[in-house]
Design an enzyme around this catalytic site. Sequence first.
Site, mmCIF file in Angstrom:
data_model
loop_
_atom_site.group_PDB
_atom_site.id
_atom_site.type_symbol
_atom_site.label_atom_id
_atom_site.label_comp_id
_atom_site.label_asym_id
_atom_site.label_seq_id
_atom_site.Cartn_x
_atom_site.Cartn_y
_atom_site.Cartn_z
ATOM 1 C CG HIS A 91 -1.963 -1.057 1.192
ATOM 2 N ND1 HIS A 91 -2.934 -1.186 2.172
ATOM 3 C CD2 HIS A 91 -2.191 -2.085 0.329
ATOM 4 C CE1 HIS A 91 -3.695 -2.235 1.907
ATOM 5 N NE2 HIS A 91 -3.260 -2.802 0.796
ATOM 6 C CG HIS A 254 -7.706 -3.801 -1.749
ATOM 7 N ND1 HIS A 254 -7.368 -2.663 -1.044
ATOM 8 C CD2 HIS A 254 -6.827 -4.755 -1.342
ATOM 9 C CE1 HIS A 254 -6.353 -2.925 -0.244
ATOM 10 N NE2 HIS A 254 -6.001 -4.191 -0.407
ATOM 11 C CG ASP A 258 -3.230 -5.594 -2.693
ATOM 12 O OD1 ASP A 258 -2.907 -4.638 -1.961
ATOM 13 O OD2 ASP A 258 -3.974 -6.517 -2.307
ATOM 14 C CG HIS A 281 0.090 -9.922 -2.519
ATOM 15 N ND1 HIS A 281 0.251 -8.591 -2.833
ATOM 16 C CD2 HIS A 281 -0.818 -9.956 -1.509
ATOM 17 C CE1 HIS A 281 -0.520 -7.856 -2.062
ATOM 18 N NE2 HIS A 281 -1.187 -8.664 -1.243
#
Length: 305
Positions: A91, A254, A258, A281
């Site tokens: 973030h 979101h 990321d 991720h």
Amino acid sequence: MSTPAGWQSTQGTLARELTMRGHGLHTGRAVNVRILPVHNAAASPGIVFRRVDSQGRELARLRADPALRRAQPLCTMLRSADGQGVRTVEHVLASLLTCEIDHAIVELDAEEVPILDGSAQPWIEAIRTCGRRALAQPKRFIRVLKPVVVSDGSGGQRREMRVEPAARYEMCVRNDLKGFGEMTWEGALTPDVFASEIAPSRSYGRLKWAVPAIIAGYVRGMPILRGARPSCTASIVGNRVLGGMRLPDEFVRHRVLDLVGDLALAGAPLLGRVSALRPSHEMNYRLLSALLADRDAWEWTEFEA
């Protein structure tokens, strides 16, 4: 050639020091953060994380570098050869990149960057309040020269990440979640677009998943979601979010947040179009790693003022 619309023509650092305090999403521990301007970019280039102890003594310095990235559940972590690490960096990296803070030192007195309210909005607001000081160096981008694709799984579990040439930084991200259907965000990524359409989106998860994950983390000796609270996540119960969503399709936005933060490990924004189906991720890192490993697939591009 002019800088892509919405971006500055020079590199930058903070105009003054920024301070934050909060707790880690995974460790649950309190942490103090200082983000310091860099006055000599040649001597201390890029974004550097500085771990200190409670007395302010330096423990380690870790550059935001893909080579230091280590796999961790539900976050991105950097770890040095001697074992010192900083987790949940995505973030703040996304916020620094899109606020065009190319050089800074992020100092922490604990292992994890604070989750704050679960979004990047507090970082964006704090950075903009501190202001940006332009540096003499021209702005740099990573220009994508040919398509790079990574994929995993099959059928309804298939994940695919692609980056291909484009004149600006673009994204098309698709994700789905049972009870909420398929969600898509697509557009050109600029500092203003990120601040208004992406930054307010929060980390999210189902409450029924959180407790088993926390217990599994304790069993494995790995911190997972120990600091998760409704105040710092979009908490899902059944087919609704406690308190409602902040934005339409907040969950996929979101994922964009990321993805921007994970790709920021490259050290500059892209000139390319990133397409992602069910990003994570791990998949974000696989795409970045595959791109950087192919020296025919990208080049540095500078734009003069």
